[in-house]
Motif scaffolding. Structure first.
Motif, PDB file in Angstrom:
ATOM      1  N   SER A   1      31.697  51.345  20.404  1.00 48.43           N
ATOM      2  CA  SER A   1      32.223  49.897  20.620  1.00 48.43           C
ATOM      3  C   SER A   1      32.465  48.954  19.381  1.00 48.43           C
ATOM      4  N   CYS A   2      31.185  49.226  18.640  1.00 48.99           N
ATOM      5  CA  CYS A   2      31.163  48.304  17.300  1.00 48.99           C
ATOM      6  C   CYS A   2      32.051  48.868  16.342  1.00 48.99           C
ATOM      7  N   ALA A   3      32.284  50.072  16.303  1.00 51.32           N
ATOM      8  CA  ALA A   3      33.294  50.680  15.212  1.00 51.32           C
ATOM      9  C   ALA A   3      34.659  50.210  15.580  1.00 51.32           C
ATOM     10  N   ARG A   4      35.098  50.097  16.900  1.00 51.02           N
ATOM     11  CA  ARG A   4      36.260  49.630  17.240  1.00 51.02           C
ATOM     12  C   ARG A   4      36.336  48.195  16.913  1.00 51.02           C
ATOM     13  N   TYR A   5      35.412  47.128  17.351  1.00 54.34           N
ATOM     14  CA  TYR A   5      35.150  45.903  17.186  1.00 54.34           C
ATOM     15  C   TYR A   5      35.483  45.713  15.353  1.00 54.34           C
TER      16      TYR A   5
ATOM     17  N   TYR B   1      31.856  31.572  31.506  1.00 57.06           N
ATOM     18  CA  TYR B   1      33.217  31.577  31.156  1.00 57.06           C
ATOM     19  C   TYR B   1      34.164  32.811  31.131  1.00 57.06           C
ATOM     20  N   ASN B   2      35.214  32.601  32.022  1.00 53.59           N
ATOM     21  CA  ASN B   2      35.993  33.787  31.924  1.00 53.59           C
ATOM     22  C   ASN B   2      37.293  33.391  31.174  1.00 53.59           C
ATOM     23  N   PRO B   3      37.646  34.154  30.033  1.00 53.74           N
ATOM     24  CA  PRO B   3      38.751  33.891  29.186  1.00 53.74           C
ATOM     25  C   PRO B   3      40.177  34.030  30.144  1.00 53.74           C
ATOM     26  N   ALA B   4      40.102  34.979  31.152  1.00 52.32           N
ATOM     27  CA  ALA B   4      41.118  35.189  31.859  1.00 52.32           C
ATOM     28  C   ALA B   4      41.403  33.916  32.912  1.00 52.32           C
ATOM     29  N   GLN B   5      40.552  33.183  33.341  1.00 56.65           N
ATOM     30  CA  GLN B   5      40.630  32.144  34.398  1.00 56.65           C
ATOM     31  C   GLN B   5      40.368  30.707  33.878  1.00 56.65           C
ATOM     32  N   GLY B   6      39.630  30.511  32.740  1.00 58.60           N
ATOM     33  CA  GLY B   6      39.282  29.268  32.187  1.00 58.60           C
ATOM     34  C   GLY B   6      37.967  28.969  32.999  1.00 58.60           C
TER      35      GLY B   6
ATOM     36  N   LEU C   1      34.694  41.493  25.809  1.00 57.21           N
ATOM     37  CA  LEU C   1      34.405  41.979  27.119  1.00 57.21           C
ATOM     38  C   LEU C   1      34.917  43.609  27.324  1.00 57.21           C
ATOM     39  N   GLU C   2      36.024  43.731  26.911  1.00 56.84           N
ATOM     40  CA  GLU C   2      36.617  45.066  26.970  1.00 56.84           C
ATOM     41  C   GLU C   2      35.651  46.226  26.347  1.00 56.84           C
ATOM     42  N   LEU C   3      35.270  45.652  25.364  1.00 53.59           N
ATOM     43  CA  LEU C   3      34.204  46.555  24.652  1.00 53.59           C
ATOM     44  C   LEU C   3      32.735  46.533  25.139  1.00 53.59           C
TER      45      LEU C   3
END
Length: 316
Positions: A53-57, A302-307, A28-30
């Motif tokens: 973003s793909c390079a960072r990933y 789906y939000n991984p920060a909130q479930g 999500l950050e990327l």
């Protein structure tokens, strides 16, 4: 410039749920979009994003020792090829009904695209397509053996058809390699001795070997639906479901109760409003056809920060 990344890695993961949440937040950050499957047997994904973003990933994934053997297949695209991001935990990274098979411990011998190309036409070799019927009907290697499968989980039941080739070298292939890892491992388990797989699959073969002798187009699991592989001797082998003219344009039937995945040319698509037949075109529940024949499912947000209490509710 955007890129599409196709990748997988069979490797033990002790806590897939925790890994999923951390991985999801990073994606999500990327602003990556796509489909990623996490299981206790590894990681499998296709994502799109900017080149930066793909390079960072890729750098972050490869920095994890568990994924040291992972290879990315990279394709340049003008924009995102997915509308949203899904990162899911599942029992397997590809649904195979072969959960006992452990490709990171034993699998068929990997062949580079050039090695596969050099071997595939020999008399002592049989090339086997381990993909589903809608995929190989759109495109496949010349003279490849296909196994009439609606889904890869049918593969164990189809192995009987290959026993006539036990005295030959078996060369398996699929889109990116993830299915071949389990298919070739299962063939070894069933007593086949000379089992190989095209490393990186059709996509890598197209990138590194020009795609020679791959007839038709390759089905991919993103908004592009199909991609050209063969830059040497390309052809179209699939035909429109309705008029039988050559067509590599794949749609889902607009009748949701049918939802068949099949070739339908532009003209017949307009005539039947995205349906595979006159009967489906007349169905009262037929979906509105926008010219693409694609009907994306709603995201479950789906939000991984909130479930998400409803995660797995069937809305994803």
């Amino acid at each position: 410039m955007y890129q599409v990344l196709l990748y997988y890695c069979y490797t033990p993961l002790d806590n897939p749920e925790q890994f999923r949440d951390e991985h999801h937040r990073f994606c999500l950050e990327l602003d990556l979009r796509g489909r990623i499957i996490v299981a206790d047997e590894g990681l499998n994904g296709t994502v799109s994003g900017t080149a930066a973003s793909c390079a960072r990933y890729m750098a972050a994934v490869k920095a994890d020792p568990r994924f040291a053997a992972l290879e990315f297949k990279v394709d340049e695209v003008p924009t995102h090829t997915f509308q949203k991001l899904h990162v899911r935990v599942k029992p397997e990274i590809v649904h195979s009904s072969l959960r006992h098979v452990r490709p990171h411990e034993k699998t068929g011998q990997h062949l580079s695209p050039d090695e596969f190309k050099a071997l595939k036409d020999r008399d002592d070799v049989v090339v086997v397509d381990v993909r589903s019927d809608y995929e190989y009907n759109l495109g496949r290697f010349k003279n490849a053996v296909t196994l009439d499968m609606e889904n890869f989980r049918d593969f164990p039941e189809r192995v009987e058809q290959l026993k006539q080739f036990k005295d030959k070298k078996i060369l398996t292939y699929c889109t990116g390699g993830v299915k071949c890892e389990k298919a070739s491992a299962f063939l070894l388990e069933q007593g086949f001795e000379n089992v190989y797989q095209l490393h990186g699959g059709i996509i890598k073969y197209g990138i590194e070997a020009g795609g020679e002798d791959f007839d038709g187009q390759c089905y991919v699991f993103d908004n592009r639906v199909t991609v050209d592989v063969n830059r040497v001797n390309p052809t179209v082998i699939s035909r429109c479901q309705h008029c039988q003219e050559p067509s590599n344009r794949l749609v889902n039937c607009a009748n949701p109760h049918c939802n068949a995945h099949l070739p339908l040319c532009q003209a017949c698509g307009e005539q039947l409003q995205g349906a595979c037949s006159a009967a489906c075109a007349a169905h009262p529940d037929k979906r509105t056809y926008d010219g693409t024949g694609a009907y994306p499912k709603l995201s479950n947000h789906y939000n991984p920060a909130q479930g998400l209490a409803s995660y797995g509710s069937g809305k994803c």
